[in-house]
Scaffold this motif. Structure first.
Motif, PDB file in Angstrom:
ATOM      1  N   GLY A 177      -2.945  10.441  -3.898  1.00  0.00           N
ATOM      2  CA  GLY A 177      -4.298  10.945  -4.013  1.00  0.00           C
ATOM      3  C   GLY A 177      -5.242  10.074  -4.825  1.00  0.00           C
ATOM      4  O   GLY A 177      -6.424  10.359  -4.930  1.00  0.00           O
ATOM      5  N   GLN A 178      -4.724   9.007  -5.425  1.00  0.00           N
ATOM      6  CA  GLN A 178      -5.545   8.131  -6.271  1.00  0.00           C
ATOM      7  C   GLN A 178      -5.476   6.672  -5.829  1.00  0.00           C
ATOM      8  O   GLN A 178      -5.949   5.786  -6.543  1.00  0.00           O
ATOM      9  CB  GLN A 178      -5.068   8.224  -7.721  1.00  0.00           C
ATOM     10  CG  GLN A 178      -5.069   9.611  -8.289  1.00  0.00           C
ATOM     11  CD  GLN A 178      -4.294   9.655  -9.596  1.00  0.00           C
ATOM     12  OE1 GLN A 178      -4.025   8.640 -10.218  1.00  0.00           O
ATOM     13  NE2 GLN A 178      -3.931  10.860 -10.027  1.00  0.00           N
ATOM     14  N   THR A 179      -4.927   6.427  -4.677  1.00  0.00           N
ATOM     15  CA  THR A 179      -4.621   5.060  -4.265  1.00  0.00           C
ATOM     16  C   THR A 179      -5.792   4.329  -3.623  1.00  0.00           C
ATOM     17  O   THR A 179      -6.080   3.183  -3.973  1.00  0.00           O
ATOM     18  CB  THR A 179      -3.425   5.070  -3.290  1.00  0.00           C
ATOM     19  OG1 THR A 179      -2.332   5.725  -3.924  1.00  0.00           O
ATOM     20  CG2 THR A 179      -3.013   3.667  -2.901  1.00  0.00           C
ATOM     21  N   LEU A 180      -6.457   4.941  -2.680  1.00  0.00           N
ATOM     22  CA  LEU A 180      -7.450   4.236  -1.872  1.00  0.00           C
ATOM     23  C   LEU A 180      -8.620   3.648  -2.664  1.00  0.00           C
ATOM     24  O   LEU A 180      -9.138   2.600  -2.287  1.00  0.00           O
ATOM     25  CB  LEU A 180      -7.935   5.125  -0.730  1.00  0.00           C
ATOM     26  CG  LEU A 180      -6.846   5.472   0.301  1.00  0.00           C
ATOM     27  CD1 LEU A 180      -7.415   6.370   1.393  1.00  0.00           C
ATOM     28  CD2 LEU A 180      -6.224   4.226   0.897  1.00  0.00           C
ATOM     29  N   PRO A 181      -9.053   4.237  -3.777  1.00  0.00           N
ATOM     30  CA  PRO A 181     -10.143   3.609  -4.543  1.00  0.00           C
ATOM     31  C   PRO A 181      -9.705   2.398  -5.377  1.00  0.00           C
ATOM     32  O   PRO A 181     -10.543   1.677  -5.906  1.00  0.00           O
ATOM     33  CB  PRO A 181     -10.636   4.726  -5.469  1.00  0.00           C
ATOM     34  CG  PRO A 181     -10.021   5.983  -4.982  1.00  0.00           C
ATOM     35  CD  PRO A 181      -8.804   5.603  -4.213  1.00  0.00           C
ATOM     36  N   GLN A 182      -8.412   2.155  -5.501  1.00  0.00           N
ATOM     37  CA  GLN A 182      -7.921   1.053  -6.330  1.00  0.00           C
ATOM     38  C   GLN A 182      -8.278  -0.292  -5.702  1.00  0.00           C
ATOM     39  O   GLN A 182      -8.446  -0.418  -4.497  1.00  0.00           O
ATOM     40  CB  GLN A 182      -6.414   1.162  -6.521  1.00  0.00           C
ATOM     41  CG  GLN A 182      -6.002   2.392  -7.303  1.00  0.00           C
ATOM     42  CD  GLN A 182      -4.510   2.464  -7.508  1.00  0.00           C
ATOM     43  OE1 GLN A 182      -3.835   1.451  -7.624  1.00  0.00           O
ATOM     44  NE2 GLN A 182      -3.983   3.681  -7.550  1.00  0.00           N
ATOM     45  N   ALA A 213       2.989   6.053  -2.939  1.00  0.00           N
ATOM     46  CA  ALA A 213       4.080   6.853  -3.507  1.00  0.00           C
ATOM     47  C   ALA A 213       3.946   6.983  -5.023  1.00  0.00           C
ATOM     48  O   ALA A 213       4.275   8.023  -5.592  1.00  0.00           O
ATOM     49  CB  ALA A 213       5.431   6.230  -3.150  1.00  0.00           C
ATOM     50  N   GLU A 214       3.451   5.931  -5.680  1.00  0.00           N
ATOM     51  CA  GLU A 214       3.308   5.941  -7.140  1.00  0.00           C
ATOM     52  C   GLU A 214       2.104   6.744  -7.614  1.00  0.00           C
ATOM     53  O   GLU A 214       2.149   7.363  -8.683  1.00  0.00           O
ATOM     54  CB  GLU A 214       3.172   4.505  -7.666  1.00  0.00           C
ATOM     55  CG  GLU A 214       4.418   3.664  -7.508  1.00  0.00           C
ATOM     56  CD  GLU A 214       4.151   2.195  -7.827  1.00  0.00           C
ATOM     57  OE1 GLU A 214       3.057   1.851  -8.334  1.00  0.00           O
ATOM     58  OE2 GLU A 214       5.051   1.378  -7.559  1.00  0.00           O
ATOM     59  N   THR A 215       1.011   6.697  -6.852  1.00  0.00           N
ATOM     60  CA  THR A 215      -0.235   7.335  -7.285  1.00  0.00           C
ATOM     61  C   THR A 215      -0.839   8.157  -6.144  1.00  0.00           C
ATOM     62  O   THR A 215      -1.914   7.834  -5.632  1.00  0.00           O
ATOM     63  CB  THR A 215      -1.255   6.280  -7.759  1.00  0.00           C
ATOM     64  OG1 THR A 215      -1.510   5.367  -6.686  1.00  0.00           O
ATOM     65  CG2 THR A 215      -0.771   5.525  -8.972  1.00  0.00           C
ATOM     66  N   ALA A 237      -6.953  -6.501  -5.836  1.00  0.00           N
ATOM     67  CA  ALA A 237      -6.398  -7.390  -6.867  1.00  0.00           C
ATOM     68  C   ALA A 237      -5.296  -6.723  -7.677  1.00  0.00           C
ATOM     69  O   ALA A 237      -4.328  -7.381  -8.072  1.00  0.00           O
ATOM     70  CB  ALA A 237      -7.507  -7.874  -7.795  1.00  0.00           C
ATOM     71  N   ASP A 238      -5.434  -5.433  -7.923  1.00  0.00           N
ATOM     72  CA  ASP A 238      -4.440  -4.710  -8.719  1.00  0.00           C
ATOM     73  C   ASP A 238      -3.163  -4.387  -7.943  1.00  0.00           C
ATOM     74  O   ASP A 238      -2.179  -3.942  -8.539  1.00  0.00           O
ATOM     75  CB  ASP A 238      -5.031  -3.411  -9.276  1.00  0.00           C
ATOM     76  CG  ASP A 238      -6.093  -3.660 -10.336  1.00  0.00           C
ATOM     77  OD1 ASP A 238      -6.095  -4.760 -10.938  1.00  0.00           O
ATOM     78  OD2 ASP A 238      -6.925  -2.760 -10.543  1.00  0.00           O
ATOM     79  N   ASN A 239      -3.180  -4.601  -6.646  1.00  0.00           N
ATOM     80  CA  ASN A 239      -2.051  -4.185  -5.812  1.00  0.00           C
ATOM     81  C   ASN A 239      -1.468  -5.278  -4.937  1.00  0.00           C
ATOM     82  O   ASN A 239      -0.450  -5.062  -4.287  1.00  0.00           O
ATOM     83  CB  ASN A 239      -2.486  -3.011  -4.927  1.00  0.00           C
ATOM     84  CG  ASN A 239      -2.800  -1.797  -5.752  1.00  0.00           C
ATOM     85  OD1 ASN A 239      -1.897  -1.111  -6.202  1.00  0.00           O
ATOM     86  ND2 ASN A 239      -4.079  -1.533  -5.983  1.00  0.00           N
ATOM     87  N   MET A 240      -2.087  -6.423  -4.906  1.00  0.00           N
ATOM     88  CA  MET A 240      -1.609  -7.508  -4.039  1.00  0.00           C
ATOM     89  C   MET A 240      -0.407  -8.212  -4.654  1.00  0.00           C
ATOM     90  O   MET A 240      -0.146  -8.112  -5.850  1.00  0.00           O
ATOM     91  CB  MET A 240      -2.729  -8.518  -3.812  1.00  0.00           C
ATOM     92  CG  MET A 240      -3.128  -9.289  -5.055  1.00  0.00           C
ATOM     93  SD  MET A 240      -4.528 -10.361  -4.707  1.00  0.00           S
ATOM     94  CE  MET A 240      -4.714 -11.175  -6.296  1.00  0.00           C
ATOM     95  N   THR A 241       0.318  -8.909  -3.815  1.00  0.00           N
ATOM     96  CA  THR A 241       1.393  -9.790  -4.264  1.00  0.00           C
ATOM     97  C   THR A 241       0.749 -11.128  -4.593  1.00  0.00           C
ATOM     98  O   THR A 241       0.073 -11.719  -3.744  1.00  0.00           O
ATOM     99  CB  THR A 241       2.451  -9.961  -3.158  1.00  0.00           C
ATOM    100  OG1 THR A 241       2.989  -8.672  -2.831  1.00  0.00           O
ATOM    101  CG2 THR A 241       3.564 -10.895  -3.572  1.00  0.00           C
ATOM    102  N   ILE A 265       0.826  -1.206   0.000  1.00  0.00           N
ATOM    103  CA  ILE A 265       0.000   0.000   0.000  1.00  0.00           C
ATOM    104  C   ILE A 265       0.863   1.259   0.000  1.00  0.00           C
ATOM    105  O   ILE A 265       0.597   2.205  -0.749  1.00  0.00           O
ATOM    106  CB  ILE A 265      -0.984  -0.018   1.181  1.00  0.00           C
ATOM    107  CG1 ILE A 265      -1.957  -1.194   1.018  1.00  0.00           C
ATOM    108  CG2 ILE A 265      -1.741   1.301   1.287  1.00  0.00           C
ATOM    109  CD1 ILE A 265      -2.787  -1.502   2.243  1.00  0.00           C
ATOM    110  N   VAL A 266       1.913   1.268   0.797  1.00  0.00           N
ATOM    111  CA  VAL A 266       2.803   2.438   0.858  1.00  0.00           C
ATOM    112  C   VAL A 266       3.471   2.669  -0.498  1.00  0.00           C
ATOM    113  O   VAL A 266       3.570   3.809  -0.962  1.00  0.00           O
ATOM    114  CB  VAL A 266       3.845   2.277   1.986  1.00  0.00           C
ATOM    115  CG1 VAL A 266       4.950   3.309   1.865  1.00  0.00           C
ATOM    116  CG2 VAL A 266       3.167   2.365   3.340  1.00  0.00           C
ATOM    117  N   ARG A 267       3.900   1.604  -1.146  1.00  0.00           N
ATOM    118  CA  ARG A 267       4.509   1.756  -2.477  1.00  0.00           C
ATOM    119  C   ARG A 267       3.515   2.378  -3.464  1.00  0.00           C
ATOM    120  O   ARG A 267       3.863   3.252  -4.249  1.00  0.00           O
ATOM    121  CB  ARG A 267       5.000   0.402  -2.988  1.00  0.00           C
ATOM    122  CG  ARG A 267       6.261  -0.052  -2.322  1.00  0.00           C
ATOM    123  CD  ARG A 267       6.810  -1.331  -2.958  1.00  0.00           C
ATOM    124  NE  ARG A 267       7.944  -1.800  -2.208  1.00  0.00           N
ATOM    125  CZ  ARG A 267       7.987  -2.934  -1.512  1.00  0.00           C
ATOM    126  NH1 ARG A 267       6.944  -3.733  -1.506  1.00  0.00           N
ATOM    127  NH2 ARG A 267       9.063  -3.281  -0.841  1.00  0.00           N
TER     128      ARG A 267
END
Length: 173
Positions: free
Chosen positions: A96-101, A92-94, A104-108, A87-89
């Motif tokens: 203000g746009q992270t929490l709605p993602q 840093a990449e997005t 599945a798109d962010n898990m290992t 989540i922290v990574r």
């Protein structure tokens, strides 16, 4: 400021302490298994669905005071793992746009697992070499727990404490 460690000497007083492990569990290398640790710790597992949002994940991580969630499908099959680091990574990449993602798109997705019969020393080695802190426990394809590197290290520290106490008692006694 903490004092420096001093090795026990012959004149030290033996202090009565309680130990959460028995002589057998501490001195037998074969018994230091994932199963023993899960039995003591408990097999509670916190999961999240792949289509949940990172916002849901963050709230669950905070409320449960944990560092990772297992991502499972409706049949509770392991799909991945989502950690605070993931989540922290993404933050840093997005910004203000992270929490709605989606989770599945962010898990290992390539998750290292262990079995209840695995020796803790081998689990600790795998976690250290792979540089990850959470490992799901899977038995016959079924999730039955989650280990953290802290769980494994704490177990080993208890073993070492007990061994040191036994050696000290042999020297004094």
């Amino acid at each position: 400021m903490p004092s420096s460690y001093q090795a026990p000497s012959r004149g030290d007083q033996v202090k009565k302490t309680s130990h959460s492990q028995s002589t057998e569990s501490n001195l037998s290398r074969d018994s230091a298994t994932v199963q023993k640790l899960i039995a003591r710790k408990g097999g509670e597992i916190f999961t999240i669905a792949p289509d949940d949002t990172l916002n849901t994940a963050v709230n669950l991580l905070r409320s449960k005071r944990i560092g990772a969630l297992l991502v499972t499908d409706a049949e509770r099959h392991l799909c991945g793992i989502l950690s605070e680091r993931d989540i922290v990574r993404k933050l840093a990449e997005t910004p203000g746009q992270t929490l709605p993602q989606s989770v599945a798109d962010n898990m290992t997705t390539k998750v290292e697992t262990c079995a209840p019969s695995d020796l803790l020393v081998s689990v600790l080695r795998r976690m250290n070499e792979g540089r990850f802190r959470h490992m799901p426990v899977v038995d016959d394809g079924r999730l039955c727990g989650m280990l953290t590197i802290g769980d494994v290290v704490n177990y080993r520290l208890n073993e070492l404490e007990y061994e040191a106490l036994q050696m000290k008692q042999m020297i004094v006694g």
